[in-house]
Design a protein around this motif. Structure first.
Motif, mmCIF file in Angstrom:
data_model
loop_
_atom_site.group_PDB
_atom_site.id
_atom_site.type_symbol
_atom_site.label_atom_id
_atom_site.label_comp_id
_atom_site.label_asym_id
_atom_site.label_seq_id
_atom_site.Cartn_x
_atom_site.Cartn_y
_atom_site.Cartn_z
ATOM 1 N N PHE A 54 3.875 10.744 32.297
ATOM 2 C CA PHE A 54 2.513 11.420 31.965
ATOM 3 C C PHE A 54 1.819 9.855 31.401
ATOM 4 O O PHE A 54 2.644 8.888 31.024
ATOM 5 N N PHE A 55 0.974 9.258 31.095
ATOM 6 C CA PHE A 55 0.582 8.393 30.830
ATOM 7 C C PHE A 55 0.090 8.964 29.657
ATOM 8 O O PHE A 55 -0.821 9.447 28.654
ATOM 9 N N ALA A 56 0.849 7.393 28.181
ATOM 10 C CA ALA A 56 0.478 7.988 26.591
ATOM 11 C C ALA A 56 -1.366 8.355 26.385
ATOM 12 O O ALA A 56 -2.520 6.941 26.840
ATOM 13 N N GLU A 57 -1.375 8.637 25.827
ATOM 14 C CA GLU A 57 -3.287 9.886 25.566
ATOM 15 C C GLU A 57 -3.913 8.741 24.769
ATOM 16 O O GLU A 57 -2.941 8.333 23.421
ATOM 17 N N LYS A 58 -4.663 7.640 24.977
ATOM 18 C CA LYS A 58 -5.197 6.609 23.711
ATOM 19 C C LYS A 58 -5.503 6.926 22.105
ATOM 20 O O LYS A 58 -6.126 8.703 22.102
ATOM 21 N N GLY A 59 -4.838 6.356 21.023
ATOM 22 C CA GLY A 59 -4.471 7.552 20.397
ATOM 23 C C GLY A 59 -3.347 8.233 19.640
ATOM 24 O O GLY A 59 -3.721 7.785 18.093
ATOM 25 N N SER A 60 -2.544 8.613 20.327
ATOM 26 C CA SER A 60 -1.530 8.977 20.565
ATOM 27 C C SER A 60 -0.249 8.150 19.669
ATOM 28 O O SER A 60 -0.398 6.800 20.024
#
Length: 252
Positions: free
Chosen positions: A162-168
């Motif tokens: 997965f790609f890390a979600e911005k803000g996570s």
């Protein structure tokens, strides 16, 4: 299909870098720590970065490959070796980055050059790095003072990519493209930029055996709060530059 190392898609668009490295089989192991614990270890010129009120300490073991100075042939015995770094997260004038508390590597030439060139706190170490079909075994023991600092762990990917979600939190910890360092002799602060494609991450399953690298920070801690794995990325590294002089003054 197993993930592969992520190469830089358009290298010709990147100008001014001086070194390329590939980072492989990374474990991102992290602790949430009270900012007051880490503040004395970070230069006053840097703001300690926090997420939800916590400072974070990362221990990242990995394998370095393809190390090469731009427009130069590979130097024998310096292109492939394991490393482990201990880092925290900082800001300067709104720019987020990484500050290394220590870096241990099994290549004495690289550790010597990096300490002088990039002012990074490298230590020579004896490191065992072994990959199998389903896991990575990593064991490190520092060879010089402070002696006997070690880290021992086995880890493997344990989820889909997965790609890390911005803000996570995952994005906050991993998507950092500036390193800050300081020279104890001149008391100057330096920084350098790094580029790579976004991390392809997986959750990690870990057998955690030893950590004496950071026992002075939290002796009672046994397990990090977050484990992530990445197959790896190719990176470009830019030259180091002075960001401020003694007493926090701007460079002349």
């Amino acid at each position: 299909m197993k993930p592969t190392v992520t190469r830089i898609e358009s290298p010709a668009l990147q100008k001014g870098w001086i070194m390329t490295q590939t980072w492989e089989h990374l474990l991102f192991a992290h602790w949430a720590i009270q900012p007051s614990v880490l503040r004395p270890l970070v230069p006053a010129e840097l703001e300690l970065d926090t997420y939800d009120g916590n400072a974070w300490l990362g221990i990242i073991p990995f394998l370095l490959t393809g190390v090469r100075i731009r427009r130069m042939p590979p130097v024998p015995f310096t292109t492939r070796f394991p490393e482990i770094n201990v880092r925290t997260y900082v800001k300067r004038k709104g720019r987020s980055g990484i500050y290394f508390l220590s870096l241990d590597a099994s290549n004495w030439l690289v550790t010597t050059i990096a300490k002088k060139w990039y002012r990074l706190p490298y230590y020579p170490a004896s490191i065992h790095f072994r990959t199998s079909s389903d896991s990575i075994d990593f064991q490190s023991r520092r060879l010089t003072s402070p002696a006997a600092k070690g880290f021992s762990v086995s880890y493997r990917p344990d989820s889909d990519v997965f790609f890390a979600e911005k803000g996570s939190l995952e994005h906050w910890l991993t998507e950092r493209y500036t390193l800050f360092c300081d020279c104890k002799t001149t008391r100057n602060m330096y920084s350098a930029d790094v580029y790579h494609e976004p991390w392809k991450l997986q959750k990690a399953a870990v057998q955690y055996r030893e950590n004496t690298l950071t026992e002075h920070l939290f002796p009672s801690a046994e397990h990090p709060g977050l484990f992530l794995y990445s197959r790896g990325v190719q990176s470009f590294v830019w030259p180091i530059r002075k960001t401020c002089g003694p007493e926090g003054g701007l460079p002349h």
